[in-house]
Design an enzyme around this catalytic site. Structure first.
Site, PDB file in Angstrom:
ATOM      1  N   ASP A  24       5.292  -4.536  -4.097  1.00  0.00           N
ATOM      2  CA  ASP A  24       6.387  -3.718  -4.672  1.00  0.00           C
ATOM      3  C   ASP A  24       7.675  -3.663  -3.842  1.00  0.00           C
ATOM      4  O   ASP A  24       8.302  -2.596  -3.729  1.00  0.00           O
ATOM      5  CB  ASP A  24       5.897  -2.279  -4.933  1.00  0.00           C
ATOM      6  CG  ASP A  24       4.702  -2.209  -5.866  1.00  0.00           C
ATOM      7  OD1 ASP A  24       4.265  -3.260  -6.354  1.00  0.00           O
ATOM      8  OD2 ASP A  24       4.195  -1.092  -6.100  1.00  0.00           O
ATOM      9  N   LYS A 129       2.261  -4.555 -12.412  1.00  0.00           N
ATOM     10  CA  LYS A 129       1.169  -3.574 -12.455  1.00  0.00           C
ATOM     11  C   LYS A 129       1.672  -2.210 -12.917  1.00  0.00           C
ATOM     12  O   LYS A 129       2.703  -1.726 -12.429  1.00  0.00           O
ATOM     13  CB  LYS A 129       0.506  -3.474 -11.073  1.00  0.00           C
ATOM     14  CG  LYS A 129       1.422  -2.989  -9.959  1.00  0.00           C
ATOM     15  CD  LYS A 129       0.665  -2.985  -8.640  1.00  0.00           C
ATOM     16  CE  LYS A 129       1.482  -2.450  -7.499  1.00  0.00           C
ATOM     17  NZ  LYS A 129       1.848  -1.041  -7.607  1.00  0.00           N
ATOM     18  N   CYS A 162       1.099   2.647  -2.936  1.00  0.00           N
ATOM     19  CA  CYS A 162       0.628   1.415  -3.583  1.00  0.00           C
ATOM     20  C   CYS A 162      -0.088   0.468  -2.628  1.00  0.00           C
ATOM     21  O   CYS A 162      -1.013  -0.247  -3.028  1.00  0.00           O
ATOM     22  CB  CYS A 162       1.791   0.723  -4.275  1.00  0.00           C
ATOM     23  SG  CYS A 162       2.327   1.662  -5.718  1.00  0.00           S
TER      24      CYS A 162
HETATM   25  C1  C5J Z   1       4.715   2.408  -4.551  1.00  0.00           C
HETATM   26  C2  C5J Z   1       5.309   4.585  -5.357  1.00  0.00           C
HETATM   27  N1  C5J Z   1       4.997   1.131  -4.736  1.00  0.00           N
HETATM   28  N2  C5J Z   1       5.370   5.121  -4.146  1.00  0.00           N
HETATM   29  N3  C5J Z   1       5.078   3.268  -5.537  1.00  0.00           N
HETATM   30  O1  C5J Z   1       4.214   2.804  -3.516  1.00  0.00           O
HETATM   31  O2  C5J Z   1       5.501   5.274  -6.346  1.00  0.00           O
END
Ligand code: C5J
Length: 220
Positions: A24, A129, A162
């Protein structure tokens, strides 16, 4: 076999079964106007790890090892966004709302894109995702099985959401997981430190952690 220098003990690397997962590294988490900023976070913490993520990716590319990128995002019709997720956090912009970089965390929108410096190259796999974990409702498990991967190096954001969710999903599925310490970040330094401590506690209960330099030395 020489392991990668890691905590709580050397990571028993098998180079032919190793892949890098970059979680991400999207504009929505790293740039003003995105989802992370809408929750009131200091997003500059995220951009600071870009050079370390980049050299990790480059090391895997140079070694001919798989690099897999994930993106947290949803369908434009929001059919994969549970109300419980959309309503959470009281952000100034909710998932699916129109923001300065397009609709927040929606597939194909400018803000959902991976940071240009870390953009996937031809042949690299991108997993979109809808959840925090990258195995939930995605083809990741099938992709790894098809490639014969059993060990995963993790980088990306955020460490305790994540990244850690995906590491735990992977650990339960039998993968050996190694977190690259300088190539992951949280909006909260204490959460990153706690996640690292939890991961490697109790004899690597959900994985190992290592420095980027030690990982790169092993795959050079
Ligand atoms: C991720 C989030 N990628 N913190 N998303 O950690 O909402």
């Amino acid at each position: 076999m020489v392991g990668i220098k890691a905590e709580p003990f050397a990571f028993p690397v098998r180079h032919d079964e190793l892949a890098l997962i970059v979680i991400d590294m999207q504009r929505d988490f790293a740039e003003p106007g995105g989802f992370g900023a809408s929750l009131g976070n200091d997003v500059s913490r995220i951009t600071r790890i870009v050079p370390d993520v980049k050299r990790l990716i480059q090391g895997f590319r140079n070694a001919g090892l798989p690099v897999i990128h994930t993106m947290e995002c949803h369908r434009p019709d929001l059919s994969d966004l549970p109300p419980a997720k959309r309503d959470r956090g009281n952000p100034s912009l909710r998932i699916g709302d129109e923001g300065p970089m397009g609709r927040i965390l929606i597939s194909g929108e400018p803000g959902t894109a991976i940071l240009a410096e870390l953009a996937p190259v031809k042949g690299e796999i991108i997993i979109e995702k809808p959840g925090k974990g990258a195995f939930y409702a995605t083809e990741l498990g099938a992709v790894l099985r098809q490639k014969g991967i059993s060990q995963l190096v993790f980088s990306g954001v955020t460490t305790e959401v994540c990244v850690q969710t995906t590491m735990r999903e992977a650990n339960d599925r039998g993968y050996e997981c190694l977190l690259a310490e300088e190539a992951t970040e949280s909006y909260f330094p204490e959460f990153k430190a706690a996640a690292i401590a939890m991961i490697r506690a109790q004899g690597a209960i959900v994985g190992w952690t290592a420095h980027v330099d030690d990982i790169l030395e092993s795959i050079a």
